[in-house]
Design an enzyme around this catalytic site. Structure first.
Site, PDB file in Angstrom:
ATOM      1  N   ARG A   1      -3.168 -10.215   4.625  1.00 51.47           N
ATOM      2  CA  ARG A   1      -3.487 -10.312   3.070  1.00 51.47           C
ATOM      3  C   ARG A   1      -2.481  -9.776   2.352  1.00 51.47           C
ATOM      4  O   ARG A   1      -2.234  -8.636   2.318  1.00 51.47           O
ATOM      5  CB  ARG A   1      -5.009  -9.557   3.045  1.00 51.47           C
ATOM      6  CG  ARG A   1      -5.396  -9.522   1.629  1.00 51.47           C
ATOM      7  CD  ARG A   1      -6.769  -8.728   1.558  1.00 51.47           C
ATOM      8  NE  ARG A   1      -7.147  -8.525   0.363  1.00 51.47           N
ATOM      9  CZ  ARG A   1      -6.725  -7.615  -0.829  1.00 51.47           C
ATOM     10  NH1 ARG A   1      -5.673  -6.998  -0.371  1.00 51.47           N
ATOM     11  NH2 ARG A   1      -7.373  -7.878  -1.890  1.00 51.47           N
TER      12      ARG A   1
ATOM     13  N   LYS B   1       0.749  -1.220   0.254  1.00 51.98           N
ATOM     14  CA  LYS B   1       0.120   0.034   0.005  1.00 51.98           C
ATOM     15  C   LYS B   1       0.851   1.362   0.056  1.00 51.98           C
ATOM     16  O   LYS B   1       2.108   1.191   0.094  1.00 51.98           O
ATOM     17  CB  LYS B   1      -1.117   0.150   0.943  1.00 51.98           C
ATOM     18  CG  LYS B   1      -2.256  -1.091   0.668  1.00 51.98           C
ATOM     19  CD  LYS B   1      -3.396  -1.001   1.762  1.00 51.98           C
ATOM     20  CE  LYS B   1      -4.370  -1.928   1.205  1.00 51.98           C
ATOM     21  NZ  LYS B   1      -5.456  -2.151   1.975  1.00 51.98           N
TER      22      LYS B   1
HETATM   23  N1  PMM Z   1      -7.614  -3.766   0.524  1.00 53.65           N
HETATM   24  C1  PMM Z   1      -7.609  -4.091  -0.635  1.00 53.65           C
HETATM   25  C2  PMM Z   1      -8.573  -4.885  -1.153  1.00 53.65           C
HETATM   26  N2  PMM Z   1      -9.414  -5.781  -0.566  1.00 53.65           N
HETATM   27  N3  PMM Z   1      -9.771  -6.489   1.646  1.00 53.65           N
HETATM   28  C3  PMM Z   1      -9.603  -6.571   3.020  1.00 53.65           C
HETATM   29  N4  PMM Z   1     -10.219  -7.144   3.954  1.00 53.65           N
HETATM   30  N5  PMM Z   1      -8.902  -5.184   3.534  1.00 53.65           N
HETATM   31  C4  PMM Z   1      -8.119  -4.569   2.951  1.00 53.65           C
HETATM   32  O1  PMM Z   1      -7.382  -3.670   3.303  1.00 53.65           O
HETATM   33  C5  PMM Z   1      -8.246  -4.541   1.317  1.00 53.65           C
HETATM   34  C6  PMM Z   1      -9.363  -5.682   0.860  1.00 53.65           C
HETATM   35  C7  PMM Z   1      -6.965  -3.083  -1.694  1.00 53.65           C
HETATM   36  O2  PMM Z   1      -5.982  -3.649  -2.133  1.00 53.65           O
HETATM   37  P1  PMM Z   1      -5.536  -4.421  -3.538  1.00 53.65           P
HETATM   38  O3  PMM Z   1      -6.063  -3.455  -4.560  1.00 53.65           O
HETATM   39  O4  PMM Z   1      -4.081  -4.552  -3.571  1.00 53.65           O
HETATM   40  O5  PMM Z   1      -6.171  -5.699  -3.689  1.00 53.65           O
END
Ligand code: PMM
Length: 269
Positions: free
Chosen positions: A245, A204
């Site tokens: 994650r 991020k």
């Molecule tokens: N961040 C993203 C997408 N999904 N889900 C959860 N539970 N928590 C998060 O902080 C989160 C998420 C955005 O990141 P990406 O675009 O790299 O998937």
């Protein structure tokens, strides 16, 4: 939790896994590297991202969830839409990861209650198109925990069982970089809610800023933030995260094992 974004526009892996076969192969590879769970998403939530249609989201995620499930991978679906969550669980998904925690789609909580699968309630204040303007806090840790607690109570009042809930501070969602650091510094503040804590710091922007080129100020590119992500993962595990994650699983799986070994050694003394 490894990430497979089946999107053309996610900030760090957009376009890489649009082909279902490639997405499935990547998800299998993430479990080989140590992921216990693979999170499949068909809609980018990067700041400013426009929504895709429900049909398009289904077209992207269902074949990938079906393929991963057939290969024995435990899948979560990253969606804000009730219909997508329901179809995903029917296709084999074992967790619903809704970044809005049931607030974007009024039917989501019914689906979470009806399917009975674990349900992620992330801190969320609004859609990606408006979330930067919503990052206003007096005391970010207290307010974010309290807002998730209130949403968790609302979700339970609507029929979801408390033991289904997983909570998440939502790093980068209506948060400044300083907010993200403040939340990471106080992960212990989530303990009193009594739900498993998911932390998603991977690649991020606050890491891109931390690692910016000292001379030019240019942000570290997203795909070169994995060592920092692994460090955050170990530190989050040490302060009680249930899961992290991440896009690149290998380094984080190792970092989390180091943390677990240290904790075990400490407990033996
Ligand atoms: N961040 C993203 C997408 N999904 N889900 C959860 N539970 N928590 C998060 O902080 C989160 C998420 C955005 O990141 P990406 O675009 O790299 O998937």
């Amino acid at each position: 939790m490894g990430i497979v974004n089946v999107t053309p526009d996610s900030f760090s892996d957009g376009g890489l896994w649009l082909d279902p076969d490639k997405a499935v192969a990547h998800g299998i590879e993430l479990t080989r590297q140590g992921a216990d769970l693979v999170d499949v998403g068909g809609e980018s939530t990067r700041p400013g991202a426009q929504r895709v249609t429900e049909e398009e989201e289904l077209r992207r995620v269902i074949p990938v969830i079906t393929g991963l499930t057939a290969a024995g991978v435990v899948v979560s679906v990253d969606t804000m839409r009730a219909a997508v969550a329901e179809a995903s669980v029917a296709a084999g998904a074992k967790v619903i990861n809704d970044v809005s925690g049931g607030r974007a789609d009024a039917d989501m909580v019914k689906v979470a209650a009806g399917t009975g699968v674990p349900f992620v309630v992330m801190h969320w204040r609004g859609q990606s198109t408006e979330m930067e303007s919503l990052a206003r806090y007096e005391d970010v840790v207290r307010e974010v925990v309290a807002e998730v607690e209130a949403q968790a109570e609302a979700v339970v009042a609507a029929g979801v069982k408390p033991e289904q809930l997983i909570v998440d501070p939502g790093l980068g969602f209506a948060k400044t970089r300083e907010d993200d650091w403040a939340l990471l510094a106080r992960l212990d503040a989530w303990n009193r809610l009594g739900h498993p804590l998911l932390v998603a710091a991977s690649r991020k922007r606050f890491l891109g800023t931390l690692l910016a080129d000292e001379r030019t100020g240019e942000l570290r590119p997203a795909r070169e933030r994995d060592a920092a992500t692994a460090a955050v993962s170990a530190l989050a595990a040490a302060t009680g995260a249930w899961a992290v994650r991440v896009h690149e699983v290998g380094a984080t799986a190792d970092a989390v094992r180091v943390e677990a070994a240290l904790r075990a050694a400490r407990e033996e003394r």
